[in-house]
Design a protein around this motif. Sequence first.
Motif, PDB file in Angstrom:
ATOM      1  N   SER A  60       4.154  -1.287  -9.557  1.00 43.30           N
ATOM      2  CA  SER A  60       4.744  -0.353  -8.996  1.00 43.30           C
ATOM      3  C   SER A  60       5.428   0.433  -9.957  1.00 43.30           C
ATOM      4  O   SER A  60       5.783   1.689 -10.073  1.00 43.30           O
ATOM      5  N   GLY A  61       6.216  -0.429 -10.868  1.00 44.79           N
ATOM      6  CA  GLY A  61       7.042   0.323 -11.921  1.00 44.79           C
ATOM      7  C   GLY A  61       8.323   0.935 -11.439  1.00 44.79           C
ATOM      8  O   GLY A  61       9.092   1.293 -12.296  1.00 44.79           O
ATOM      9  N   SER A  62       8.688   0.711 -10.174  1.00 43.21           N
ATOM     10  CA  SER A  62       9.997   1.210  -9.656  1.00 43.21           C
ATOM     11  C   SER A  62      10.663   0.172  -8.910  1.00 43.21           C
ATOM     12  O   SER A  62      11.973   0.266  -8.560  1.00 43.21           O
ATOM     13  N   PHE A  63      10.087  -1.013  -8.626  1.00 41.30           N
ATOM     14  CA  PHE A  63      10.734  -2.092  -7.699  1.00 41.30           C
ATOM     15  C   PHE A  63      10.299  -3.360  -8.493  1.00 41.30           C
ATOM     16  O   PHE A  63       9.330  -3.634  -8.436  1.00 41.30           O
ATOM     17  N   GLY A  64      11.367  -4.233  -8.639  1.00 37.50           N
ATOM     18  CA  GLY A  64      10.951  -5.534  -9.031  1.00 37.50           C
ATOM     19  C   GLY A  64      10.568  -6.495  -7.840  1.00 37.50           C
ATOM     20  O   GLY A  64      10.630  -6.109  -6.948  1.00 37.50           O
ATOM     21  N   ASN A  65       9.915  -7.633  -8.403  1.00 35.64           N
ATOM     22  CA  ASN A  65       9.426  -8.445  -7.579  1.00 35.64           C
ATOM     23  C   ASN A  65      10.315  -9.003  -6.215  1.00 35.64           C
ATOM     24  O   ASN A  65      10.058  -9.043  -5.193  1.00 35.64           O
ATOM     25  N   LEU A 117      -1.679 -16.491  -3.342  1.00 36.78           N
ATOM     26  CA  LEU A 117      -1.413 -16.873  -1.996  1.00 36.78           C
ATOM     27  C   LEU A 117      -2.832 -17.308  -1.477  1.00 36.78           C
ATOM     28  O   LEU A 117      -3.736 -17.284  -2.270  1.00 36.78           O
ATOM     29  N   SER A 118      -2.908 -17.682  -0.194  1.00 34.72           N
ATOM     30  CA  SER A 118      -4.309 -18.109   0.441  1.00 34.72           C
ATOM     31  C   SER A 118      -4.461 -17.331   1.564  1.00 34.72           C
ATOM     32  O   SER A 118      -3.542 -17.242   2.695  1.00 34.72           O
ATOM     33  N   LEU A 119      -5.592 -16.836   2.039  1.00 38.15           N
ATOM     34  CA  LEU A 119      -5.788 -15.897   3.153  1.00 38.15           C
ATOM     35  C   LEU A 119      -6.894 -16.857   4.062  1.00 38.15           C
ATOM     36  O   LEU A 119      -8.043 -17.008   3.516  1.00 38.15           O
ATOM     37  N   PRO A 120      -6.347 -17.209   5.147  1.00 38.86           N
ATOM     38  CA  PRO A 120      -7.456 -17.826   6.391  1.00 38.86           C
ATOM     39  C   PRO A 120      -8.286 -16.706   6.799  1.00 38.86           C
ATOM     40  O   PRO A 120      -7.926 -15.525   6.846  1.00 38.86           O
ATOM     41  N   TYR A 121      -9.208 -17.166   7.592  1.00 37.27           N
ATOM     42  CA  TYR A 121      -9.973 -16.392   8.288  1.00 37.27           C
ATOM     43  C   TYR A 121      -8.966 -15.429   9.485  1.00 37.27           C
ATOM     44  O   TYR A 121      -8.385 -16.375  10.236  1.00 37.27           O
ATOM     45  N   MET A 122      -9.177 -14.393   9.514  1.00 36.46           N
ATOM     46  CA  MET A 122      -8.432 -13.419  10.260  1.00 36.46           C
ATOM     47  C   MET A 122      -8.807 -12.232  10.408  1.00 36.46           C
ATOM     48  O   MET A 122      -9.485 -11.739   9.151  1.00 36.46           O
ATOM     49  N   SER A 123      -8.259 -11.529  11.174  1.00 36.22           N
ATOM     50  CA  SER A 123      -8.351  -9.789  11.154  1.00 36.22           C
ATOM     51  C   SER A 123      -6.894  -9.293  11.164  1.00 36.22           C
ATOM     52  O   SER A 123      -6.222  -9.618  12.034  1.00 36.22           O
ATOM     53  N   GLY A 124      -6.547  -8.615  10.436  1.00 32.92           N
ATOM     54  CA  GLY A 124      -5.107  -7.931  10.279  1.00 32.92           C
ATOM     55  C   GLY A 124      -5.022  -7.118   9.167  1.00 32.92           C
ATOM     56  O   GLY A 124      -5.578  -6.287   8.784  1.00 32.92           O
ATOM     57  N   ARG A 125      -3.353  -7.080   9.037  1.00 33.08           N
ATOM     58  CA  ARG A 125      -2.875  -6.080   8.100  1.00 33.08           C
ATOM     59  C   ARG A 125      -2.019  -6.764   6.814  1.00 33.08           C
ATOM     60  O   ARG A 125      -1.396  -7.810   7.488  1.00 33.08           O
ATOM     61  N   ILE A 126      -1.893  -6.540   5.655  1.00 32.48           N
ATOM     62  CA  ILE A 126      -1.104  -7.016   4.886  1.00 32.48           C
ATOM     63  C   ILE A 126      -0.196  -5.795   4.541  1.00 32.48           C
ATOM     64  O   ILE A 126      -0.423  -4.697   3.984  1.00 32.48           O
ATOM     65  N   TYR A 127       0.962  -5.881   5.014  1.00 30.63           N
ATOM     66  CA  TYR A 127       2.156  -5.010   4.934  1.00 30.63           C
ATOM     67  C   TYR A 127       2.986  -5.374   3.725  1.00 30.63           C
ATOM     68  O   TYR A 127       3.272  -6.535   3.379  1.00 30.63           O
ATOM     69  N   VAL A 128       3.517  -4.207   2.986  1.00 35.05           N
ATOM     70  CA  VAL A 128       4.399  -4.375   2.040  1.00 35.05           C
ATOM     71  C   VAL A 128       5.641  -3.511   2.321  1.00 35.05           C
ATOM     72  O   VAL A 128       5.409  -2.492   2.752  1.00 35.05           O
ATOM     73  N   SER A 129       6.830  -3.990   1.934  1.00 34.25           N
ATOM     74  CA  SER A 129       8.129  -3.347   2.224  1.00 34.25           C
ATOM     75  C   SER A 129       8.764  -3.240   1.069  1.00 34.25           C
ATOM     76  O   SER A 129       8.910  -4.414   0.298  1.00 34.25           O
ATOM     77  N   LEU A 130       9.519  -2.111   0.460  1.00 36.79           N
ATOM     78  CA  LEU A 130      10.013  -2.122  -0.792  1.00 36.79           C
ATOM     79  C   LEU A 130      11.612  -1.812  -0.662  1.00 36.79           C
ATOM     80  O   LEU A 130      11.897  -1.010   0.295  1.00 36.79           O
ATOM     81  N   GLY A 131      12.461  -2.779  -1.063  1.00 36.19           N
ATOM     82  CA  GLY A 131      14.008  -2.536  -0.829  1.00 36.19           C
ATOM     83  C   GLY A 131      14.325  -3.339   0.176  1.00 36.19           C
ATOM     84  O   GLY A 131      15.426  -4.063   0.044  1.00 36.19           O
ATOM     85  N   GLU A 132      13.771  -3.000   1.365  1.00 32.96           N
ATOM     86  CA  GLU A 132      14.241  -3.427   2.607  1.00 32.96           C
ATOM     87  C   GLU A 132      13.014  -4.403   3.254  1.00 32.96           C
ATOM     88  O   GLU A 132      11.853  -4.032   3.335  1.00 32.96           O
ATOM     89  N   LYS A 133      13.488  -5.529   4.091  1.00 35.99           N
ATOM     90  CA  LYS A 133      12.429  -6.115   4.981  1.00 35.99           C
ATOM     91  C   LYS A 133      12.361  -5.245   6.175  1.00 35.99           C
ATOM     92  O   LYS A 133      13.146  -4.262   6.482  1.00 35.99           O
TER      93      LYS A 133
END
Length: 402
Positions: A60-65, A117-133
């Motif tokens: 991102s260049g704007s947010f650290g891990n 990480l490891s991704l099992p069988y499922m349907s879904g979403r990968i959310y990311v939030s930056l700064g706050e949970k």
Amino acid sequence: MAPRHQRPLGRRRLLLALGGAAVAVPAAATLAPYALADTSAAGDASVAAGPLPLTIVNDSGSFGNASVHLYIVGNQDGRQVRVTPDGTLAPIAVSDNGSDGFTDYAISLAGSGETRLSLPYMSGRIYVSLGEKLKFKAVTDGNGNAALQYPAGWVTSDPNYPVLHDCAEFTYNASGMFCNTTMVDMFSVPMSIRLTGAKDQSTGRLRAGGRADAFAAVRQVEQFAPLVVDDRRLIAPGHGLDAGLFAKDYLAPYIDEVWSTYTGRDLTVTTNAGTFTGRVRGDRFTFDGPAQVSFAKPSTRDVLFCDGNLAAPNDGTTGPVAAVLGAGFNRSTLLSHPAQPTTDAGTFYRTDLTNHYAKAMHAATADGKAYGFAFDDVADFASYIQDTAPTGITLTLTPFEG
């Protein structure tokens, strides 16, 4: 392989409902009927092995891990689940809510570098939030089962409205990995997906300066400017309409002109079922061909959500025609091209009255592909990739600037 708009419309269901469970969302929030992949493995001997290696890259260049919070949530076998940091599936439980009334399903990134990480069988979403949970609330649905209330960044009363966040979508099963970056509801965090396996594919990457350009492009169109929420996100016009930020009759003149034009001439729509030929008869757009299908005049909301009078049932006839019409309305190509679907992106969004939000999303991406509305996969213009023998998937937070 047939073009995606000519394949069965099983993918045109809400992604998170594929597991058979309804998603609980805030009362003010709705989720668009995303155009998804046909995940059938018919005619393909490949079988995806699970679990699948998942790599998260923070460019991102704007947010650290330490400022990036990851959530993997969705459905498996009719129950709502989440992925834990060690790659296992855990059921959603109301008891997971903490003293603040919300769960903490966040997965932290590695201190530096890539996160594996490891991704099992499922349907879904990968959310990311930056700064706050993010604040996911576990609730009990109408059937008495545990479910999640998902973030609704387009709803001012949602507890996640102030949080910078976004998501990618996927279905991973024995048939393969089917995934996309999405702007159907909103756009905030630039990200891309790389999928390796039978092929090496990627999608979703913005061109240099693409995020800023998208915000500027939406802001400069008077009717769309209210959809810009500071530098935090762009709200899709359908949600803007529901929130009173976007005119309910914005597309009415174009819709009326389509109805008037095709009272006296034919519109053809080609799907895998064959070619349908339609005219407006009375108050309905009626198509003859492999089957007779007809549509009442849609509203602006119907067009933006590809729903209501443009809803696409999974029937192989009405559904595919509805999808092509929905794409033609959003891309404003129905008047200029009486044979649909159109496949030349240079003809899209050429009128003043068009979906300027979707136009901005496509202009911002390096390959011109984006999910700016639910049927943006018509003629393969969506930021979608699939592989029937995947070996790994990488989600990259790409630069906010430059």
